[in-house]
Write an enzyme that holds these catalytic residues in place. Structure first.
Site, PDB file in Angstrom:
ATOM      1  CE  LYS A  62      61.652  41.749   6.258  1.00 21.90           C
ATOM      2  NZ  LYS A  62      60.485  42.579   5.912  1.00 21.90           N
ATOM      3  CG  ASP A  65      57.890  30.806  16.193  1.00 25.60           C
ATOM      4  OD1 ASP A  65      58.281  29.982  17.055  1.00 25.60           O
ATOM      5  OD2 ASP A  65      56.975  31.618  16.393  1.00 25.60           O
ATOM      6  NE  ARG A 209      59.434  55.398   1.523  1.00 27.16           N
ATOM      7  CZ  ARG A 209      60.388  55.467   2.435  1.00 27.16           C
ATOM      8  NH1 ARG A 209      60.331  56.393   3.363  1.00 27.16           N
ATOM      9  NH2 ARG A 209      61.404  54.617   2.418  1.00 27.16           N
TER      10      ARG A 209
HETATM   11  O1  C5P Z   1      59.406  53.190  -0.047  1.00 24.87           O
HETATM   12  P1  C5P Z   1      60.578  52.266  -0.283  1.00 24.87           P
HETATM   13  O2  C5P Z   1      60.879  52.047  -1.746  1.00 24.87           O
HETATM   14  O3  C5P Z   1      61.790  52.668   0.506  1.00 24.87           O
HETATM   15  O4  C5P Z   1      60.054  50.855   0.294  1.00 24.87           O
HETATM   16  C1  C5P Z   1      60.904  49.729   0.378  1.00 24.87           C
HETATM   17  C2  C5P Z   1      60.131  48.550   0.914  1.00 24.87           C
HETATM   18  O5  C5P Z   1      61.019  47.455   1.028  1.00 24.87           O
HETATM   19  C3  C5P Z   1      59.509  48.758   2.292  1.00 24.87           C
HETATM   20  O6  C5P Z   1      58.295  47.984   2.339  1.00 24.87           O
HETATM   21  C4  C5P Z   1      60.540  48.163   3.224  1.00 24.87           C
HETATM   22  O7  C5P Z   1      59.971  47.689   4.411  1.00 24.87           O
HETATM   23  C5  C5P Z   1      61.073  47.002   2.379  1.00 24.87           C
HETATM   24  N1  C5P Z   1      62.409  46.542   2.739  1.00 24.87           N
HETATM   25  C6  C5P Z   1      63.514  47.375   2.741  1.00 24.87           C
HETATM   26  N2  C5P Z   1      64.736  46.871   3.098  1.00 24.87           N
HETATM   27  C7  C5P Z   1      64.881  45.580   3.435  1.00 24.87           C
HETATM   28  C8  C5P Z   1      63.778  44.729   3.425  1.00 24.87           C
HETATM   29  C9  C5P Z   1      62.545  45.264   3.073  1.00 24.87           C
HETATM   30  O8  C5P Z   1      63.393  48.559   2.403  1.00 24.87           O
HETATM   31  N3  C5P Z   1      66.067  45.101   3.712  1.00 24.87           N
END
Ligand code: C5P
Length: 231
Positions: A62, A65, A209
């Site tokens: 992300k 800058d 997860r």
């Molecule tokens: O474990 P889980 O399925 O919740 O992981 C979701 C992933 O997506 C994580 O790496 C989280 O940082 C990323 N993410 C998110 N929401 C956003 C952008 C990225 O959950 N808006």
């Protein structure tokens, strides 16, 4: 290269636990996402190692800058051989344009933008002086990203249908917050099932997860791949 829509989020604290997961699954079943925690701990060598294992890697750093710095960071990410990378759309048109120009070769990574983080509320936006609501801001920043030639945006699957209609089929939508009915939501609030996300127009589903903490991650991947391939 896989045709799976699943991007598994490698949210692990170290190389050993990351590689245990990477070695358990395989590149035909999914793509992989490396974010700020793992990158900051393990660096570009681990990115290259996972790319060299045959996976398509989404480098989720992300960038936000000045245009010159973002352009050079994009080139450095492309040199790692990643498949997709991202910047913040709030960096504005000049920054987005510089990122696009830095990744203009035909074999460059896909370049997508984060619009408004799903952790932000309308009150958070007001606190930083943005009085437009989240939905309007997401639409505005997605349109700006498209105008600057980016390949797509990260969004909630709940926004995907509207964005697809507004921005067209080819503009890639990457959606986190995915859960099967039996999964623990954890800290995600606006969750959508894999099949609903694809029906709404999501091109790639970021799932952490529910796969990485599953007793059998391969079986879970096979189940979700099979469910969405039947749509
Ligand atoms: O474990 P889980 O399925 O919740 O992981 C979701 C992933 O997506 C994580 O790496 C989280 O940082 C990323 N993410 C998110 N929401 C956003 C952008 C990225 O959950 N808006």
């Amino acid at each position: 290269m896989t045709d799976s829509k699943i991007i598994v989020a490698l949210d692990f604290p170290d190389e050993t636990s990351t590689m245990q997961m990477v070695d358990r699954i395989n590149p035909e079943l999914c793509r992989l996402k490396i974010g700020k925690e793992l990158f900051t701990r393990c660096g570009p060598d681990l990115v290259k190692k996972i790319v060299n294992s045959g996976y398509d890697v989404f480098l989720d750093l992300k960038y936000h800058d000045i245009p010159n710095t973002v352009a050079n960071a994009c080139k450095a990410a492309a040199d790692l051989g990643v498949w997709m990378m991202n910047v913040h759309a709030l960096g504005g048109p000049a920054m987005l344009n510089a990122a696009r120009n830095a990744l203009s070769d035909s074999d460059s990574p896909l370049l997508i933008a984060v619009t408004i983080l799903t952790s932000s509320s309308d009150d958070d936006l007001k606190a930083v002086g943005i009085n437009q609501g989240i939905k309007d801001m997401v639409n505005r920043l997605a349109l700006l990203s498209k105008d600057q030639g980016l390949d797509g945006v990260v969004c909630s699957a709940q926004e995907a249908s509207d964005l697809k209609s507004a921005l067209g089929h080819d503009f890639i939508l990457v959606t986190p917050g995915i859960r099967l009915p039996a999964d623990d939501a954890g800290d995600q609030k606006r969750i959508v099932s894999p099949t609903d996300a694809v029906r709404q127009g999501s091109d790639y589903l970021v799932i952490g997860r529910p796969i990485t903490q599953a007793d059998d991650p391969v079986q879970k991947l096979l189940t979700i791949n099979s469910e969405i391939s039947q749509l």
